[in-house]
Motif scaffolding. Structure first.
Motif, PDB file in Angstrom:
ATOM      1  N   TYR A 116      53.277  17.359  49.844  1.00 19.69           N
ATOM      2  CA  TYR A 116      54.450  17.861  50.552  1.00 19.69           C
ATOM      3  C   TYR A 116      55.226  18.815  49.646  1.00 19.69           C
ATOM      4  CZ  TYR A 116      57.238  14.610  47.773  1.00 19.69           C
ATOM      5  OH  TYR A 116      57.832  13.952  46.730  1.00 19.69           O
ATOM      6  N   GLY A 129      57.630  24.440  53.067  1.00 14.46           N
ATOM      7  CA  GLY A 129      56.638  24.949  54.010  1.00 14.46           C
ATOM      8  C   GLY A 129      55.645  23.913  54.491  1.00 14.46           C
ATOM      9  N   VAL A 130      55.858  22.629  54.162  1.00 16.32           N
ATOM     10  CA  VAL A 130      54.934  21.593  54.608  1.00 16.32           C
ATOM     11  C   VAL A 130      54.854  21.597  56.129  1.00 16.32           C
ATOM     12  CG1 VAL A 130      56.718  19.803  54.685  1.00 16.32           C
ATOM     13  CG2 VAL A 130      54.331  19.144  54.353  1.00 16.32           C
ATOM     14  N   GLY A 131      53.686  21.309  56.659  1.00 19.57           N
ATOM     15  CA  GLY A 131      53.508  21.333  58.102  1.00 19.57           C
ATOM     16  C   GLY A 131      53.085  19.987  58.642  1.00 19.57           C
ATOM     17  N   ILE A 184      60.457  15.504  59.296  1.00 21.36           N
ATOM     18  CA  ILE A 184      61.681  16.178  58.849  1.00 21.36           C
ATOM     19  C   ILE A 184      62.536  16.580  60.050  1.00 21.36           C
ATOM     20  CG2 ILE A 184      62.562  18.294  57.765  1.00 21.36           C
ATOM     21  CD1 ILE A 184      60.262  18.115  55.766  1.00 21.36           C
ATOM     22  N   ARG A 185      61.881  17.116  61.075  1.00 20.58           N
ATOM     23  CA  ARG A 185      62.632  17.530  62.272  1.00 20.58           C
ATOM     24  C   ARG A 185      63.261  16.327  62.961  1.00 20.58           C
ATOM     25  NH1 ARG A 185      58.081  21.043  63.249  1.00 20.58           N
ATOM     26  NH2 ARG A 185      57.374  19.625  64.894  1.00 20.58           N
ATOM     27  N   GLN A 235      56.263  17.699  58.543  1.00 17.96           N
ATOM     28  CA  GLN A 235      57.285  18.589  59.085  1.00 17.96           C
ATOM     29  C   GLN A 235      57.904  17.999  60.351  1.00 17.96           C
ATOM     30  OE1 GLN A 235      58.692  21.371  57.898  1.00 17.96           O
ATOM     31  NE2 GLN A 235      60.012  21.301  59.660  1.00 17.96           N
ATOM     32  N   ARG A 236      57.083  17.340  61.152  1.00 13.33           N
ATOM     33  CA  ARG A 236      57.604  16.706  62.357  1.00 13.33           C
ATOM     34  C   ARG A 236      58.606  15.606  61.989  1.00 13.33           C
ATOM     35  NH1 ARG A 236      53.072  15.394  64.279  1.00 13.33           N
ATOM     36  NH2 ARG A 236      52.768  17.293  65.487  1.00 13.33           N
ATOM     37  N   ALA A 289      61.353  19.919  49.546  1.00 12.41           N
ATOM     38  CA  ALA A 289      60.663  20.004  50.833  1.00 12.41           C
ATOM     39  C   ALA A 289      61.630  20.313  51.962  1.00 12.41           C
ATOM     40  CB  ALA A 289      59.921  18.702  51.121  1.00 12.41           C
ATOM     41  N   VAL A 290      62.834  19.760  51.864  1.00 14.79           N
ATOM     42  CA  VAL A 290      63.833  19.945  52.913  1.00 14.79           C
ATOM     43  C   VAL A 290      64.505  21.306  52.827  1.00 14.79           C
ATOM     44  CG1 VAL A 290      66.072  19.133  53.733  1.00 14.79           C
ATOM     45  CG2 VAL A 290      64.248  17.494  53.253  1.00 14.79           C
TER      46      VAL A 290
END
Length: 293
Positions: A143, A146-148, A155-156, A152-153, A280-281
């Motif tokens: 991580y 730009g992690v996907g 984080i959202r 990333q989900r 990451a954030v």
């Protein structure tokens, strides 16, 4: 590092070769190099299954492409080949408190893990034949900025403030920040005791899913809301919704023991989990390129 970018965007000194595969022309790109680090791979896509066609696609890049690059590197006089493999060579989950070790038996369960395991075997065979020094690194989830995908989900979800039904999860997962992984890769390019080794890597501090969510919330300056739902109910609902694999990763454990890496190379992860999550954030780094404390 193997970069996939347009030639017009290349920085001075970059050598663009195109796609990685069993027929890629590497000779000019390898001229004068002492070490090659292979990080690129054909990775899973959302919705991709495990059919034979998929396995063939993974093998073309991850197995045949890796073997071909290493063969050309050996002929070109490259001394060392550092291969970034995957913990998925060992499996998808571990019992809590029973982490994977560097000598755990391989048990890949998907085309990606299988192709990486086959690539490792090809490299060890080539090392015996040619004398090229091989180093294999098996990271868990990586991580950073730009992690996907699922990270990333997550984080959202945390940023949205929606209640998450994960308070009852009691798992443990090893993660590695991109900064810690790069630090180990750099060490492996020259450390004399890295040659011939299979190395596991992590941040050195495993987290439960609730602790990970709390850490992300702290990095964002928010307070995530968690509510308890029995794990069995979560898994049943996820399977009914066709999201079984996604939720399984949130509730299962996957731990790696990096004691061998520490002892073999004297390596200590230079960045904390808190630093990794903050970067990451925010996508920010300190003035010297390292994550800010």
């Amino acid at each position: 590092r193997l970069l996939r970018q347009a030639a017009s965007d290349a920085a001075p000194g970059d050598r663009i070769v195109g796609n990685i595969g069993p027929d890629t022309d590497w000779l000019s790109a390898l001229d004068g190099l002492a070490c090659v680090v292979l990080c690129a791979a054909h990775v899973h896509r959302m919705g991709a299954g495990g059919s034979g066609d998929d396995l063939a696609a993974y093998r073309r890049v991850n197995t045949q492409g890796t073997r071909h690059l290493a063969q050309v590197a050996a002929r070109a006089g490259v001394r060392r080949f550092v291969f970034v493999s995957s913990v998925k060579v060992l499996g998808e989950a571990t019992p809590p408190g029973q982490p994977f070790r560097h000598d755990s038996p391989p048990c890949p369960q998907d085309p990606y893990g299988q192709s990486k395991w086959e690539a490792e075997q090809a490299l060890w065979s080539l090392a015996r034949e040619t004398g090229i020094e091989v180093v294999v690194i098996r990271p868990p989830l990586v991580y950073g900025p730009g992690v996907g995908a699922n990270f990333q989900r997550l984080i959202r979800w945390v940023a949205s403030g929606i209640p998450l039904p994960l308070k009852s999860v009691r798992n443990r997962r090893s993660l590695v920040s991109i900064d810690n992984l790069i630090d180990l890769i750099a060490l492996c390019t020259h450390h004399p005791d890295a040659a011939g080794q299979t190395l596991l890597v992590s941040d050195g501090h495993d987290l439960s899913t609730p602790a990970l969510i709390a850490g992300l919330g702290q990095a964002m300056g928010t307070h995530p809301r968690l509510w308890p739902v029995p794990v069995a109910c979560l898994l049943l609902a996820a399977r009914l919704a066709g999201k079984g694999d996604t939720v399984a990763r949130l509730v299962q454990s996957l731990q790696v023991d990096i004691a061998h890496t520490r002892a073999q190379l004297g390596w200590v992860p230079p960045f904390t989990v808190e630093q990794g999550l903050a970067r990451a954030v925010t996508g920010q780094a300190g003035h010297d390129g390292r994550a800010a404390p």
